[in-house]
Write a protein that holds these residues in place. Structure first.
Motif, PDB file in Angstrom:
ATOM      1  N   GLY A  33       1.256 -18.656 -18.047  1.00 43.61           N
ATOM      2  CA  GLY A  33       1.312 -19.530 -19.347  1.00 43.61           C
ATOM      3  C   GLY A  33       2.281 -20.689 -19.038  1.00 43.61           C
ATOM      4  O   GLY A  33       2.975 -20.792 -18.112  1.00 43.61           O
ATOM      5  N   PHE A  34       2.230 -21.339 -20.290  1.00 40.52           N
ATOM      6  CA  PHE A  34       3.269 -22.584 -20.303  1.00 40.52           C
ATOM      7  C   PHE A  34       4.555 -22.159 -21.123  1.00 40.52           C
ATOM      8  O   PHE A  34       4.201 -21.417 -22.341  1.00 40.52           O
ATOM      9  N   ARG A  40      14.927 -28.918 -22.742  1.00 42.45           N
ATOM     10  CA  ARG A  40      14.227 -29.943 -21.941  1.00 42.45           C
ATOM     11  C   ARG A  40      12.914 -30.098 -22.824  1.00 42.45           C
ATOM     12  O   ARG A  40      11.898 -29.838 -22.645  1.00 42.45           O
ATOM     13  N   PRO A  41      13.213 -30.985 -23.825  1.00 43.79           N
ATOM     14  CA  PRO A  41      12.322 -30.869 -24.971  1.00 43.79           C
ATOM     15  C   PRO A  41      10.989 -31.745 -24.439  1.00 43.79           C
ATOM     16  O   PRO A  41       9.918 -31.756 -24.832  1.00 43.79           O
ATOM     17  N   TRP A  62       5.087 -33.052 -21.282  1.00 42.90           N
ATOM     18  CA  TRP A  62       4.265 -32.830 -22.483  1.00 42.90           C
ATOM     19  C   TRP A  62       3.647 -34.117 -22.960  1.00 42.90           C
ATOM     20  O   TRP A  62       4.082 -35.402 -22.665  1.00 42.90           O
ATOM     21  N   TRP A  63       2.081 -34.319 -23.282  1.00 43.30           N
ATOM     22  CA  TRP A  63       1.592 -35.438 -23.308  1.00 43.30           C
ATOM     23  C   TRP A  63       2.238 -36.124 -24.409  1.00 43.30           C
ATOM     24  O   TRP A  63       2.296 -37.382 -24.499  1.00 43.30           O
ATOM     25  N   PRO A  67       5.075 -42.295 -23.357  1.00 43.91           N
ATOM     26  CA  PRO A  67       4.720 -43.372 -24.235  1.00 43.91           C
ATOM     27  C   PRO A  67       3.089 -43.927 -24.171  1.00 43.91           C
ATOM     28  O   PRO A  67       2.598 -43.509 -22.939  1.00 43.91           O
ATOM     29  N   ALA A  68       2.684 -44.192 -25.286  1.00 46.30           N
ATOM     30  CA  ALA A  68       0.834 -44.291 -25.189  1.00 46.30           C
ATOM     31  C   ALA A  68       0.602 -45.314 -24.372  1.00 46.30           C
ATOM     32  O   ALA A  68      -0.430 -45.183 -23.489  1.00 46.30           O
ATOM     33  N   THR A  69       1.744 -46.272 -23.963  1.00 43.99           N
ATOM     34  CA  THR A  69       1.063 -47.263 -22.791  1.00 43.99           C
ATOM     35  C   THR A  69       1.002 -46.758 -21.541  1.00 43.99           C
ATOM     36  O   THR A  69       0.395 -47.341 -20.393  1.00 43.99           O
ATOM     37  N   MET A  70       1.788 -45.447 -21.285  1.00 42.71           N
ATOM     38  CA  MET A  70       1.612 -44.761 -20.018  1.00 42.71           C
ATOM     39  C   MET A  70       0.631 -43.974 -19.750  1.00 42.71           C
ATOM     40  O   MET A  70       0.435 -43.355 -18.654  1.00 42.71           O
ATOM     41  N   CYS A  71       0.079 -43.392 -20.810  1.00 45.29           N
ATOM     42  CA  CYS A  71      -1.018 -42.326 -20.854  1.00 45.29           C
ATOM     43  C   CYS A  71      -2.206 -42.774 -20.379  1.00 45.29           C
ATOM     44  O   CYS A  71      -2.726 -44.012 -20.313  1.00 45.29           O
ATOM     45  N   PRO A  72      -2.969 -42.195 -19.329  1.00 48.07           N
ATOM     46  CA  PRO A  72      -4.087 -42.529 -18.847  1.00 48.07           C
ATOM     47  C   PRO A  72      -5.085 -42.632 -19.886  1.00 48.07           C
ATOM     48  O   PRO A  72      -5.177 -41.747 -20.880  1.00 48.07           O
ATOM     49  N   THR A  73      -6.153 -43.276 -19.993  1.00 49.17           N
ATOM     50  CA  THR A  73      -7.360 -43.437 -20.922  1.00 49.17           C
ATOM     51  C   THR A  73      -8.268 -42.227 -20.643  1.00 49.17           C
ATOM     52  O   THR A  73      -8.515 -41.852 -19.629  1.00 49.17           O
ATOM     53  N   MET A  74      -8.749 -41.415 -21.737  1.00 52.75           N
ATOM     54  CA  MET A  74      -9.247 -40.354 -21.525  1.00 52.75           C
ATOM     55  C   MET A  74     -10.714 -40.695 -21.662  1.00 52.75           C
ATOM     56  O   MET A  74     -11.094 -41.536 -22.533  1.00 52.75           O
ATOM     57  N   PRO A  75     -11.583 -39.796 -20.963  1.00 55.21           N
ATOM     58  CA  PRO A  75     -13.139 -40.046 -20.890  1.00 55.21           C
ATOM     59  C   PRO A  75     -13.579 -39.819 -22.362  1.00 55.21           C
ATOM     60  O   PRO A  75     -12.947 -39.052 -23.245  1.00 55.21           O
TER      61      PRO A  75
END
Length: 97
Positions: A33-34, A40-41, A62-63, A67-75
């Motif tokens: 598991g995770f 380490r928040p 964690w997603w 920052p939202a600007t660094m997240c990949p676009t999700m399909p």
């Protein structure tokens, strides 16, 4: 034989979790598991234990900590996105192409 899923909205205390990861857990054959540590928040840890062998370490961020600007676009939902070459899907006695 049975299974157990532990879920919590609070992080683990590292000094309390570490001994648990190291000790022999009677009756537990496999666990994986995770986990989230209070110290380490923004990061997630992983563990995998089979028999008496255990590994654990950093799994990533964690997603919600990125920052939202660094997240990949999700399909789009329902769209399977995979970047796997055909040769990677080869299995003995089976042809994928």
């Amino acid at each position: 034989m049975g299974n157990f899923i532990y879920r919590a909205r609070r992080p683990f205390h590292p000094e309390r979790l570490y001994p648990l990861l190291e000790e022999n857990l009677p009756g537990v054959i496999r666990s994986t598991g995770f986990f989230w540590l209070a110290t380490r928040p923004g990061y997630t840890g992983f563990w995998s234990r089979t028999g008496g062998v255990s590994i654990y370490g950093l799994a990533g961020q964690w997603w919600s900590a990125i920052p939202a600007t660094m997240c990949p676009t999700m399909p789009k939902p329902g769209f399977l996105h995979a970047n796997i070459g055909l040769k990677e899907l080869a299995m003995p006695g089976r042809s994928w192409y």
